[in-house]
Design an enzyme around this catalytic site. Structure first.
Site: not given
Length: 325
Positions: A106-108
């Site tokens: 998720v995300c980074a």
């Protein structure tokens, strides 16, 4: 029992973690055996929102059916591409994928998968503010922009924050079917969404973006028995409302009558069978039609843009769904 292992990094965003964790926890409450584990290089993990989390420093034994998820953390755009997880953690993530397991971010968290070598030659995504950095630091990866999540050979990456919920619902749908994902989303009071770059969501998900419990109960029954004739009286009884009320609420919530909804399910399943080489006649019988004429008419109608029509009468499905097959 399927283990969902969340690999936590200092500065983890709470919703990056809590969103997918809630999806799998909710699915477990619906009868699907998931065990959630949280691991980190240190027992105390500070979050980006100021809450310190407690995690295990020991990884559990993993099988090919288990999932490793790396939630995102606070990372400023343009930050130097230093290793984001310890080499041992990166090796564990890579080894799980090499053994046939699924890894997600998720995300980074995508940067951790990149450090593990899992983005090379694959499509991926991340938060829109970090997409340029991801493309620059992992030049052999294809960064897909403006989508919720991307899947490529058991590597699933998602955009920022709340998109982790969409990613987890997708994984639940892939393992247990879209009806289970829809029930999970309904229990969480969120829309069951799909990635715009992926194949279109099926009718089971596409018409679940409402909060009418009566209609959801009727849909649950149709989803489970779409190949069989269904009496409107039985649907209304399952929904706990009258036939007229059910038809009115169903149409308002989904844009379809119960009969049209069942036909749409049948059509989708038939198209999938035909795409796999099944004849139209065999596909028609497999999804519940007595002959192929109705299936051919529905296929033709689905290819012709429909003109605006008045809402169907409240008694349109008065006796038996799929009676005219």
């Amino acid at each position: 029992m399927t283990r969902i292992v969340f690999a936590l990094v200092p500065g983890v965003h709470l919703l990056d973690l809590a969103g997918p964790a809630q999806v799998f926890s909710t699915a477990a409450g619906l009868g699907h055996p998931y065990e959630l584990c949280h691991v980190s290089e240190r027992a105390d993990v500070p979050s980006a929102q100021g809450l310190t989390l407690r995690a295990s420093t020991h990884w559990p034994a993993l099988g090919a059916g288990d999932i490793v998820v790396v939630p995102g953390w606070r990372r400023a755009p343009g930050h130097p591409p230093a290793p984001v997880v310890a080499p041992a953690t990166a090796r564990r993530i890579a080894a799980h994928h090499a053994a046939g397991g699924l890894v997600a971010s998720v995300c980074a968290g995508a940067f951790a998968l990149g450090q593990a070598g899992l983005l090379d030659g694959r499509r991926c995504t991340t938060h829109h503010e970090l997409q340029d950095d991801l493309a620059r630091h992992h030049r052999s990866a294809t960064v897909v922009r403006d989508v919720l999540y991307v899947t490529d050979d058991r590597v699933v990456t998602s955009a920022g924050i709340a998109s982790g919920i969409d990613l987890a619902l997708h994984l639940v749908a892939a393992r247990h079917g879209p009806a289970t994902a829809a029930r999970t989303a309904r229990a969480m009071v969120v829309y069951a969404r799909r990635n715009g770059d992926a194949p279109q969501a099926g009718a089971m998900l596409r018409h679940r973006a409402h909060l009418s419990d009566a209609v959801h109960r009727a849909q649950d029954l149709i989803d489970a028995r779409y190949t069989s004739p269904l009496r409107l009286t039985d649907l209304a009884a399952a929904a706990g409302v009258s036939e007229r009320t059910l038809t009115r609420r169903f149409t308002a919530a989904t844009g379809l009558t119960p009969l049209r909804y069942q036909q749409e399910l049948r059509l989708e399943h038939a198209e999938r069978l035909i795409g796999q080489g099944t004849t139209v006649e065999a596909a028609a019988h497999a999804v519940g039609f007595t002959d192929a004429r109705m299936l051919r008419r529905l296929r033709l109608r689905s290819r012709i843009p429909a003109a605006p029509t008045a809402a169907p009468a409240a008694t349109a499905d008065s006796v038996v769904l799929a009676a005219s097959t």
